[in-house]
Design a protein around this motif. Sequence first.
Motif, short mmCIF file in Angstrom:
data_model
loop_
_atom_site.label_atom_id
_atom_site.label_comp_id
_atom_site.label_asym_id
_atom_site.label_seq_id
_atom_site.Cartn_x
_atom_site.Cartn_y
_atom_site.Cartn_z
N UNK A 16 63.17 47.86 -44.55
CA UNK A 16 63.02 49.29 -44.20
C UNK A 16 64.14 50.12 -44.82
N UNK A 17 65.34 49.59 -44.82
CA UNK A 17 66.46 50.31 -45.45
C UNK A 17 66.23 50.43 -46.95
N UNK A 18 65.74 49.38 -47.57
CA UNK A 18 65.49 49.39 -49.01
C UNK A 18 64.22 50.16 -49.37
N UNK A 19 63.36 50.42 -48.37
CA UNK A 19 62.09 51.12 -48.57
C UNK A 19 61.20 50.36 -49.55
N UNK A 20 61.03 49.06 -49.27
CA UNK A 20 60.19 48.22 -50.12
C UNK A 20 59.18 47.49 -49.24
N UNK A 21 58.10 47.06 -49.85
CA UNK A 21 57.08 46.27 -49.19
C UNK A 21 57.30 44.80 -49.58
N UNK A 22 57.79 43.97 -48.66
CA UNK A 22 58.10 42.59 -49.02
C UNK A 22 56.88 41.72 -49.26
N UNK A 23 55.70 42.21 -48.85
CA UNK A 23 54.47 41.43 -49.01
C UNK A 23 53.71 41.77 -50.29
N UNK A 24 54.22 42.74 -51.06
CA UNK A 24 53.57 43.10 -52.32
C UNK A 24 53.84 42.02 -53.36
N UNK A 25 52.78 41.40 -53.83
CA UNK A 25 52.92 40.35 -54.85
C UNK A 25 53.10 41.02 -56.20
N UNK A 26 54.29 40.90 -56.78
CA UNK A 26 54.64 41.66 -57.98
C UNK A 26 54.21 40.95 -59.27
N UNK B 200 46.61 33.95 -61.19
CA UNK B 200 47.12 35.00 -60.31
C UNK B 200 47.50 36.26 -61.08
N UNK B 201 46.96 36.43 -62.27
CA UNK B 201 47.14 37.66 -63.03
C UNK B 201 48.61 38.00 -63.25
N UNK B 202 49.41 36.98 -63.54
CA UNK B 202 50.82 37.21 -63.87
C UNK B 202 51.69 37.56 -62.70
N UNK B 203 51.24 37.35 -61.47
CA UNK B 203 52.03 37.71 -60.30
C UNK B 203 52.88 36.51 -59.86
N UNK C 117 57.70 38.40 -54.84
CA UNK C 117 58.34 39.68 -54.56
C UNK C 117 59.85 39.53 -54.67
N UNK C 118 60.45 40.26 -55.60
CA UNK C 118 61.89 40.11 -55.84
C UNK C 118 62.71 40.45 -54.61
N UNK C 119 62.35 41.55 -53.92
CA UNK C 119 63.15 42.01 -52.79
C UNK C 119 63.12 41.00 -51.65
N UNK C 120 61.97 40.40 -51.42
CA UNK C 120 61.87 39.36 -50.40
C UNK C 120 62.72 38.15 -50.79
N UNK C 121 62.63 37.72 -52.05
CA UNK C 121 63.42 36.58 -52.51
C UNK C 121 64.92 36.86 -52.40
N UNK C 122 65.32 38.07 -52.76
CA UNK C 122 66.74 38.43 -52.72
C UNK C 122 67.28 38.41 -51.29
N UNK C 123 66.57 39.09 -50.40
CA UNK C 123 67.04 39.20 -49.02
C UNK C 123 67.04 37.84 -48.33
N UNK C 124 66.00 37.06 -48.53
CA UNK C 124 65.94 35.74 -47.90
C UNK C 124 67.04 34.81 -48.42
N UNK C 125 67.29 34.86 -49.71
CA UNK C 125 68.33 34.01 -50.27
C UNK C 125 69.70 34.31 -49.66
N UNK C 126 69.99 35.60 -49.45
CA UNK C 126 71.27 35.98 -48.86
C UNK C 126 71.34 35.62 -47.38
#
Length: 554
Positions: free
Chosen positions: A47-57, A159-162, A165-174
Amino acid sequence: MSDVLPAIGQVLLLVAALAAAVPLLGRHLAHLYTSPRHLRVESAAYRVLRVDPDADQHWRTYTASLLGFSMVSVLALFGLGRLQQHLPLSLGFAPLPSDGAWNTAVSFVTNTNWQWYSGEVTVGHLMQMSGLSVQNFVSAAVGMAAAAAFARGLARSQRDGRVGNFWSDLVRGVLRVLLPGAVVSALLLVALGAIQNLTGTSPVRTLTGGTQQVTGGPVASQEAIKQLGTNGGGFYNVNSAHPFENPTPLSNLLEIFLMLVIPFAMAWAFGLIVRDRRQGIAVLSVMALLLGVSIALLTWSEMAGPGTAPHAAGAAMEGKEVRYGEAGSALFGAVTTGTSTGAVNSMHDSLTAPGGGVAMFNMMLGEIAPGGTGSGLYGMLMLAVVTVFLCGLMVGRTPEYLGKKIGQREIVLVALYVLTTPILVLTGAAIALTASDGLAGLQESGPHGLSEALYAVTSASNNNGSAFGGLTSGTPFWNTLLGVLMLVGRFLPMIFVLALAGRFASQRQLPPSAGTLPTHRPLFVALLSGVALVVVGLTYVPVLALGPIVESLS
């Protein structure tokens, strides 16, 4: 024999600790990068980052997010360095010069952590904590995210190159790996004698009766994440040789364990993500084999002590701490250059010529044995694709890796990845050795002087961060050159990795056939190890012959 037994004992203890921890952490990492569930604290971060963590990028969106986050981090850290004198807890230190702030910002964002300065007299506590330590967490998480995206690309089908989600991977890793691991590690280091405070300088009486000003600070917390995230920047100028950072042989072994545990666990997690544990074990085996050989060679080089004086002393102890001895120093040196950590507990400039050559060769391998957090895994997987491609050519079949065809576009991306770092290293060395400002920084002439410059550009281009120690690098020339090498050496290969992940994710996964090369058997482990060594040998042996090889022979 009395020197050999402790060396073998600490290696066996390290292997036992890793054997117990790697499968557990590997399963945790695999779940982390595949589970759709988010923790409450993670949802708050999104919510702070204003991103959708479920969006498959798509891989392009994933790459743009990764690069955008990293470039903003460079600007923020550059600003902290230039405005340091206005920050609380600055200890009265002056702002970093423009070239120094640029080098430091790029260094910590790229997970290199090359330091041109003495930390205890240059950087205040707030910048250490809110700038450098924060980047130690997120730069490691960025590398892990890129590796996870590549593993998902191999595991997915049409999966059409998807690739996630970078933001989900980043936050979870930390939040799920690096932060809890660093907290536990910092407490262990404090228990072993590392310091953790917010004091400034304190007068200390020396053995000769004089007085020396020693800076305190949040050392244990930075030491923990610097090793766990394969970062490498030291709070003190002598890095992990300082008793406040690395007090005892036991803390030395703990720090070596921290450098290795995530890179090896990422290989284990890879096997689980692609739903074939044997694939992860094969990759891990190659990493362990190459690291074991480098540890043996570097330890032999230092304990054999080539030269009359070292031979009489029983080992080459110049530039090493007596707390760790030659075995503990050699083990640390092999691990820190085999990973992308770059922390040092001895002066690599004082390594014997063969020992320095082994350390340099480890970095030239692309730091895949086992490499950095994430970068080691995707580097090894890129070489696995090369191995499968070469074997496919030999038997006249279209090469496949884990059911994904390797065609012209795929192998072009792999070739660009493989060529990027050698081009940076050799071009950077040529510039440094032909420019007067570059030559002015060398302490030695002849083969050892060439090794000093070659080691520096190799360390920067491979995002390692360790240094020979004889090079005067805190100049506008070296700060600018190494900053460019670090930036390009980190992110250009990542772009090729993510592009290839997108290509694989778009393909349909083919079932194994009679002509498919098994990539989980000992034969493939041997082939992949050979390809890694041949690629490095063909690229770097000529320049190594002018530096550490000719120095060894002389």
